[in-house]
Scaffold this motif. Structure first.
Motif, short mmCIF file in Angstrom:
data_model
loop_
_atom_site.label_atom_id
_atom_site.label_comp_id
_atom_site.label_asym_id
_atom_site.label_seq_id
_atom_site.Cartn_x
_atom_site.Cartn_y
_atom_site.Cartn_z
N LEU A 176 -16.54 56.61 4.94
CA LEU A 176 -15.66 57.25 3.95
C LEU A 176 -15.16 58.61 4.40
O LEU A 176 -13.98 58.95 4.22
CB LEU A 176 -16.41 57.36 2.63
N ASP A 177 -16.02 59.40 5.00
CA ASP A 177 -15.62 60.75 5.41
C ASP A 177 -14.62 60.74 6.56
O ASP A 177 -13.95 61.75 6.82
CB ASP A 177 -16.85 61.56 5.82
N LYS A 178 -14.50 59.62 7.27
CA LYS A 178 -13.57 59.51 8.39
C LYS A 178 -12.22 58.96 7.97
O LYS A 178 -11.26 59.01 8.74
CB LYS A 178 -14.17 58.62 9.47
N VAL A 179 -12.15 58.40 6.75
CA VAL A 179 -10.90 57.81 6.27
C VAL A 179 -9.98 58.91 5.76
O VAL A 179 -10.37 59.69 4.89
CB VAL A 179 -11.17 56.79 5.15
N PRO A 180 -8.75 59.00 6.29
CA PRO A 180 -7.87 60.10 5.90
C PRO A 180 -7.46 60.07 4.43
O PRO A 180 -7.35 61.10 3.79
CB PRO A 180 -6.65 59.91 6.81
N SER A 181 -7.24 58.87 3.87
CA SER A 181 -6.78 58.80 2.48
C SER A 181 -7.30 57.55 1.79
O SER A 181 -6.86 56.43 2.07
CB SER A 181 -5.25 58.81 2.41
N SER A 213 -6.25 42.80 4.04
CA SER A 213 -5.86 43.04 5.43
C SER A 213 -5.75 44.54 5.71
O SER A 213 -6.17 45.02 6.77
CB SER A 213 -4.52 42.36 5.73
N SER A 214 -5.21 45.29 4.76
CA SER A 214 -5.09 46.74 4.90
C SER A 214 -6.46 47.39 4.98
O SER A 214 -6.68 48.32 5.78
CB SER A 214 -4.31 47.32 3.71
N PHE A 215 -7.39 46.91 4.17
CA PHE A 215 -8.76 47.43 4.19
C PHE A 215 -9.38 47.25 5.57
O PHE A 215 -9.94 48.19 6.15
CB PHE A 215 -9.60 46.71 3.13
N GLU A 216 -9.27 46.05 6.12
CA GLU A 216 -9.87 45.77 7.42
C GLU A 216 -9.23 46.63 8.51
O GLU A 216 -9.94 47.19 9.37
CB GLU A 216 -9.73 44.29 7.76
N ILE A 219 -10.52 50.27 8.28
CA ILE A 219 -11.89 50.42 8.78
C ILE A 219 -11.91 50.39 10.31
O ILE A 219 -12.54 51.21 10.98
CB ILE A 219 -12.80 49.31 8.23
N ARG A 220 -11.19 49.43 10.88
CA ARG A 220 -11.18 49.30 12.34
C ARG A 220 -10.55 50.52 13.01
O ARG A 220 -10.95 50.93 14.11
CB ARG A 220 -10.43 48.03 12.74
N ALA A 221 -9.60 51.14 12.32
CA ALA A 221 -8.91 52.30 12.90
C ALA A 221 -9.82 53.51 13.03
O ALA A 221 -9.64 54.35 13.91
CB ALA A 221 -7.69 52.65 12.05
N VAL A 222 -10.83 53.61 12.16
CA VAL A 222 -11.71 54.78 12.18
C VAL A 222 -13.01 54.54 12.94
O VAL A 222 -13.80 55.46 13.15
CB VAL A 222 -12.04 55.27 10.76
#
Length: 223
Positions: A176-181, A213-216, A219-222
């Motif tokens: 969560l802390d790594k997710v920008p928004s 799909s957006s959720f996955e 997560i993969r991006a961070v």
């Protein structure tokens, strides 16, 4: 509705102490209030919940089948480790079942379900005017999914999706802390909820698939 949304199940009819313990401990595990790998003291939990050890132990047995806790002989019970490698497996199933639930909800939700979904959509629209932290936003995310599953009217589908969403939420909370928004992720629900309320089944299914799909991807991006 408060900044941290209350899981919709808590608004249902009166429940047993074991069910109350199950839901409370489950949500602590999901939101990582009980950290992955942390030992679980049933006596301490019973004291915190104001109930006896027996319902807590019953709850922990159920949570083991949910893959949220694990018990070892002579060692005790622990919160399971969040395994990021499970993301692909969980998402694979959710990409099939989430659109199904959204479609069924749009087609067969009761008037009361639709009112609840519409109210939640409007509440989410107003989040920008309030100081809701990422944790609070995740509680809204849980509520949206649980309300949709409930509105779908299939208890077996609801039970399966709740378990999968719980596992996905643990992964989300871990990064969560790594997710920008997180706000953008939660805002996606407004269009989905409106489509369900208005009975646009095909659109609801498509939006549900897009959300998963957006959720996955996030997560993969961070990672």
């Amino acid at each position: 509705m408060s900044n941290i949304a209350v899981p919709v199940e808590l608004a249902d009819a009166p429940i047993s102490l074991a069910e109350q313990a199950y839901r409370d401990i489950r949500d602590r595990l999901i939101m990582l209030d009980i950290r992955p790998g942390e030992p679980i003291n049933d006596g301490q939990l019973a004291l915190e919940l104001g109930i006896g050890r027996t319902p807590v132990r019953e709850a922990l047995k159920r949570l083991e089948t949910d893959h949220l806790v694990v018990s070892y002989p002579r060692r005790g019970t622990f919160a399971t480790i969040v395994d990021i490698t499970e993301l692909a497996d969980v998402s694979e199933i959710r990409r099939i079942l989430e659109p199904l639930a959204a479609r069924k909800a749009a087609q067969s939700a009761s008037d009361q379900n639709r009112r609840e979904l519409a109210e939640l959509a409007r509440d989410i629209e107003g989040l920008g005017e309030r100081n809701v932290d990422k944790r609070g936003l995740m509680a809204f995310d849980l509520n949206v999914h649980r309300l949709i599953y409930k509105a779908a009217g299939n208890p077996h589908l609801e039970d399966t999706l709740i378990r999968l969403d719980n596992l996905a939420t643990r992964i989300w909370c871990l990064v969560l802390d790594k997710v920008p928004s997180v706000a953008g992720h939660v805002d996606e629900h407004v269009a989905l909820l409106d489509a369900i309320v208005e009975g646009r089944a095909d659109e609801a299914a498509d939006l549900a698939l897009g959300h998963i799909s957006s959720f996955e991807q996030t997560i993969r991006a961070v990672l």
